[in-house]
Design an enzyme around this catalytic site. Structure first.
Site, short mmCIF file in Angstrom:
data_model
loop_
_atom_site.label_atom_id
_atom_site.label_comp_id
_atom_site.label_asym_id
_atom_site.label_seq_id
_atom_site.Cartn_x
_atom_site.Cartn_y
_atom_site.Cartn_z
N GLY A 105 9.39 -9.59 10.17
CA GLY A 105 8.06 -9.87 10.34
C GLY A 105 7.69 -10.66 11.40
CD GLU A 108 7.63 -5.55 11.63
OE1 GLU A 108 7.85 -6.31 10.70
OE2 GLU A 108 7.50 -4.55 11.68
CD GLU A 128 12.05 -5.99 9.01
OE1 GLU A 128 13.21 -5.82 9.84
OE2 GLU A 128 11.22 -6.34 9.46
C1 HSC Z 1 10.30 -8.35 6.66
O1 HSC Z 1 10.02 -9.11 7.31
C2 HSC Z 1 9.35 -7.11 6.38
C3 HSC Z 1 8.46 -6.75 7.53
O2 HSC Z 1 8.85 -5.63 8.07
C4 HSC Z 1 7.05 -7.13 7.21
C5 HSC Z 1 6.65 -6.17 6.36
C6 HSC Z 1 5.20 -5.99 6.01
C7 HSC Z 1 4.87 -4.86 5.26
C8 HSC Z 1 3.61 -4.64 4.79
C9 HSC Z 1 3.20 -3.02 4.71
C10 HSC Z 1 2.62 -2.47 3.52
N1 HSC Z 1 11.85 -14.98 2.50
O3 HSC Z 1 20.01 -17.84 4.74
P1 HSC Z 1 19.87 -19.25 4.48
C11 HSC Z 1 15.41 -18.59 2.35
S1 HSC Z 1 11.67 -8.41 5.43
C12 HSC Z 1 12.06 -15.77 1.70
O4 HSC Z 1 20.65 -20.07 3.46
P2 HSC Z 1 20.62 -20.02 7.38
C13 HSC Z 1 16.72 -18.39 1.58
O5 HSC Z 1 16.87 -17.65 0.52
C14 HSC Z 1 12.56 -9.94 6.09
N2 HSC Z 1 13.17 -16.62 1.76
O6 HSC Z 1 19.70 -20.09 5.89
C15 HSC Z 1 17.32 -19.72 1.48
O7 HSC Z 1 16.49 -20.20 0.37
P3 HSC Z 1 17.51 -21.33 -0.63
C16 HSC Z 1 13.17 -9.73 7.39
C17 HSC Z 1 13.97 -16.59 2.69
O8 HSC Z 1 20.04 -20.93 8.03
C18 HSC Z 1 16.77 -20.49 2.61
O9 HSC Z 1 15.69 -19.58 3.26
N3 HSC Z 1 13.83 -11.06 7.83
C19 HSC Z 1 13.86 -15.74 3.82
O10 HSC Z 1 22.08 -19.55 7.13
C20 HSC Z 1 17.73 -20.68 3.73
O11 HSC Z 1 18.20 -19.36 3.92
C21 HSC Z 1 14.98 -11.19 7.07
O12 HSC Z 1 15.67 -10.43 6.36
C22 HSC Z 1 12.74 -14.86 3.76
N4 HSC Z 1 12.44 -13.83 4.74
O13 HSC Z 1 19.88 -18.41 7.92
C23 HSC Z 1 15.78 -12.44 7.52
N5 HSC Z 1 14.81 -16.04 4.68
O14 HSC Z 1 17.59 -22.73 0.25
C24 HSC Z 1 16.36 -13.08 6.24
C25 HSC Z 1 15.61 -16.93 4.27
O15 HSC Z 1 16.55 -21.55 -1.75
N6 HSC Z 1 16.87 -14.49 6.49
N7 HSC Z 1 14.91 -17.50 2.96
O16 HSC Z 1 18.73 -20.78 -1.09
C26 HSC Z 1 18.16 -14.80 7.06
O17 HSC Z 1 18.64 -14.02 7.70
C27 HSC Z 1 18.53 -16.28 7.04
O18 HSC Z 1 18.03 -16.78 6.16
C28 HSC Z 1 18.14 -16.96 8.53
C29 HSC Z 1 18.48 -18.45 8.21
C30 HSC Z 1 18.99 -16.29 9.68
C31 HSC Z 1 17.03 -16.85 8.92
#
Ligand code: HSC
Length: 692
Positions: A105, A108, A128
């Site tokens: 997002g 996006e 995603e």
């Molecule tokens: C998405 O974006 C869907 C969209 O298409 C929008 C859709 C809208 C739909 C509407 C239609 C009806 N959320 O990994 P780390 C937390 S899906 C919440 O250890 P790093 C994580 O749990 C998302 N929390 O750090 C951890 O918490 P803790 C797509 C999130 O430096 C802390 O942050 N995005 C989170 O090694 C640190 O994380 C992704 O898949 C999130 N999105 O890596 C990206 N992301 O400390 C997912 C992280 O309590 N994230 N947290 O354990 C990552 O890949 C990695 O976290 C990073 C950082 C590379 C950002």
């Protein structure tokens, strides 16, 4: 003028409004963040002095995606689509200023901005798919309009994070600004856009690249075919492809509607639920309740490894890759030379595939020294034993290492099953002894079981976990028991698989069921790959198990082109008539009558005892939490991530059903199926593993 709340800050810098989001840890698009962007936009639009708007983030990253913790809950705050419309239709240019990661997002949102600038260290991606989803905020419709269909297909199905320079070449980033100067660089860029009256570019209107791909279904057919193996079992990659197809074949708004429809279907489906669970499980595993993050760690700058065999060599490569010097010790010059040569060959093969430069090969090899004298490891901060699995040998070695190693060094064993406490007791410093159970091939497999002995000190545990992160492993802390978490549960599956072939199914029937379940291969194919003669000798062979008989027949697995399967010259596994006959004879000699066993029973017989064993492991405190067990299985044994892990799978089926089946099997086949007390208790309380 400056307006701020805890999540965002709107500062006016001359003719530029700077909306700064500040929502740690990753500026995810929570309801509060969505609202804050919208409010910031309204303020900036209302202000007549503002001619351009910059959207930037505080902290370590640009928006890393939707807030995953909100998924599956009732929607609060503004819908993301409304926020995006506000940006895209803004009469003043909006510029996304990216550092860290613009993911999901987050990207996006950047894609509805009229321009994007980034520092070179930034990365962009639509990951995603790794959550069993697809980009649901227009990503699948806008991305191919910029980067073209092929690159978009690659990005959405791999979830890869594209480095800023590459993103710039693709046209995803309009300008790179110097590292550390994002704010100033973005403001300067915004001023230029305003001064030059550059157009308010809307990606949704850029149709050239998608039109070029129209009427070429073969592009998609080829992509599906080329990736069929990689996507096997997963639903999300196919849905992502269908969205890109929609971008090519439908007008923008219809494509967007299709994307939303498929997003919702994935979001409500079991695979995404499992993959989102796994996302948090893999992060949770690093948290150890009694070893807080401020526990002092022991600096590890050099590593000594005892044993240059397959395991020792693979382990060494992990440290060399991370730039940590390794000294490796063997008992004979020949074994040492062979071990060092294998490491070099592995690196050179990687270089041949273009994944490493020859410079890097030499840099890594320069960090490696070999020796025949264990005394040479006296200076190492961490010593890892990787000799064969024999308690007496290990105890003798540890007592020797105890005399050689520095007083503050950590002594680690790579044992996959032996009692670490007994090994530790052979030293005068059991608090410094820990298990580092690498999985073969150790330079490839992600999992590291960190085994905590009863006397292992907290700093030693903290150091091992931190080191695991440094070398890119997924670490799970486990306690001491035969086989620890992974192999202990695997033994359950192996036992049932071996019993099943005496009752009716052939090895390839059992393998097919587990392969279809999502494992990379079944237990018999796996045994053939590992070699059936591990620990077997002709002298001691008694011909009392199928494995022994196969070894006696010189069918020792893939390496002899025959094991449970026959193998052709391309190593394709073929059902073996010889083995089939042998199994029939063996079963008859044991007085076993054969019966029809359903696919369902094969699956339940193999999987439910694993879940049950997982419950015993939790009961005994060998694993901290059920999700840690799942992390072990996904990373060490190829459990399909879209099924979460054995414990998640148990919860998904319903523990009452697992228990009922275990009782039924217990009545039929005996106490191998005795239900764990924890399983019984959870069912009685109407709870699941997740409630623990
Ligand atoms: C998405 O974006 C869907 C969209 O298409 C929008 C859709 C809208 C739909 C509407 C239609 C009806 N959320 O990994 P780390 C937390 S899906 C919440 O250890 P790093 C994580 O749990 C998302 N929390 O750090 C951890 O918490 P803790 C797509 C999130 O430096 C802390 O942050 N995005 C989170 O090694 C640190 O994380 C992704 O898949 C999130 N999105 O890596 C990206 N992301 O400390 C997912 C992280 O309590 N994230 N947290 O354990 C990552 O890949 C990695 O976290 C990073 C950082 C590379 C950002």
């Amino acid at each position: 003028m400056a307006v701020n709340n805890s999540i965002s800050d709107v500062a006016i810098e001359g003719n530029v409004a700077l909306i700064t989001l500040n929502s740690p840890p990753v500026n995810a698009l929570s309801a509060a963040v969505r609202n804050a962007i919208y409010e910031g936009m309204e303020l900036a639009l209302k202000n007549p002095a503002v001619e351009a708007i910059v959207l930037i983030c505080a902290g370590k990253t640009f928006i890393a995606g939707a807030d995953i913790t909100e998924f599956g809950k009732p929607i609060a705050g503004l819908p993301l689509a409304k926020v995006q419309e506000c940006i895209e239709n803004s009469p003043k240019p909006v510029i996304a200023a990216i550092h860290g990661t613009a993911l999901g997002g987050g990207l996006e949102v950047a894609l509805v901005c009229h321009y994007r600038v980034a520092v070179p260290s930034a990365r962009c991606g639509l990951p995603e798919v790794n959550l069993g989803l697809l980009p649901g905020a227009g990503g699948t419709q806008r991305l191919p309009r910029i980067v073209g269909v092929e690159k978009a297909l690659e990005m959405v199905t791999s979830g890869a994070h594209v480095p800023a320079r590459e993103a710039h070449q693709m046209g995803l980033i309009d300008e790179l600004v110097p590292e550390g100067s994002l704010r100033d660089g973005a403001i300067a860029f915004a001023r230029r856009v305003a001064a030059e009256g550059r157009p308010l570019t809307k990606v949704r209107d850029m149709n050239e690249k998608v039109e070029a791909a129209r009427g070429k279904p073969e592009v998609f057919a080829q992509f599906r075919k080329a990736n069929a193996r990689k996507f096997r079992g997963f639903i999300a990659p196919e849905f992502n492809i269908q969205c890109i197809e929609a971008a090519v074949n439908l007008p923008f708004d219809e494509g967007l509607a299709r994307e939303r429809e498929l997003f919702v279907e994935l979001m409500n489906g079991p695979q995404s639920s499992a993959q989102r669970y796994y996302f948090f499980a893999s992060r949770q595993a690093w948290n150890i309740p009694d070893v807080p993050s401020d526990t002092p760690v022991i600096p590890v700058n050099t590593v000594g490894i005892i044993g240059a065999g397959t395991m020792g060599g693979g382990i060494a490569m992990n440290f060399l890759n991370a730039g940590i010097p390794v000294a490796i010790v063997e008992t004979s010059q020949q074994a040492l030379d062979r071990g060092l040569r294998t490491i070099r060959t592995n690196y050179e093969n990687t270089a041949k595939k273009g994944r490493l430069s020859s410079d890097d090969v030499e840099k890594r090899m320069a960090l490696l020294t070999g020796s025949l004298a264990p005394e040479d490891l006296g200076a190492a901060d961490l010593l890892i034993e990787a000799v064969f699995e024999n308690m007496d040998v290990k105890k003798e070695l540890f007592s020797k290492l105890d005399r050689i190693a520095r007083p503050d060094a950590i002594l680690a064993s790579n044992t996959s099953a032996l009692d670490l406490n007994e090994i530790a007791a052979a030293t005068s410093r059991p608090e410094a002894v820990i298990g580092l159970h690498f999985f073969s091939p150790a330079n490839v497999m992600k999992l590291l079981e960190v085994v905590r002995g009863e006397k292992t000190s907290r700093p030693v545990v903290a150091t091992a976990m931190q080191l695991a992160r440094r070398i890119g492993k997924v670490a799970v802390l486990v306690g001491v028991c035969p086989g620890f978490v992974g192999n202990r549960m695997l033994a359950q599956r192996q036992r049932e698989a071996s019993k099943l072939v005496l009752e009716g199914p052939m090895p390839w029937d059992v393998d097919r069921i587990l392969y279809d379940f999502g494992f990379p291969m079944g237990p018999f194919a796996m045994s053939d790959l590992a070699g059936l003669d591990l620990g077997w000798t002709r002298e001691k062979s008694t011909g009392s198990t199928l494995r022994e008989i196969l070894c006696e027949m010189d069918r020792r697995g893939q390496k002899t082109s025959a094991g449970f399967y026959d193998y052709d010259e391309r190593r394709t596994a073929l059902p073996s008539p010889v083995v089939e006959k042998m199994i029939h004879e063996f079963a008859a000699s044991k007085g076993k009558s054969r019966r029809e066993v359903s696919d369902q029973e094969i699956l339940e017989r193999c999987i439910y005892p694993m879940i049950n064993e997982g419950a015993k492991i939790l009961e005994e405190g060998i694993a901290i939490r059920a999700s840690d067990i799942d992390v072990v299985w996904v990373n060490g044994y190829g459990w399909p991530v879209y099924r979460g892990g054995p414990m998640f799978y148990g919860d998904a089926i319903g523990l009452d059903k697992v228990l009922a089946k275990m009782r039924e099997f217990q009545a039929q086949f005996g106490d191998d199926f005795r239900p764990a007390q924890l399983l019984v208790d959870l069912v009685a309380q109407g709870k699941s593993f997740r409630d623990l």
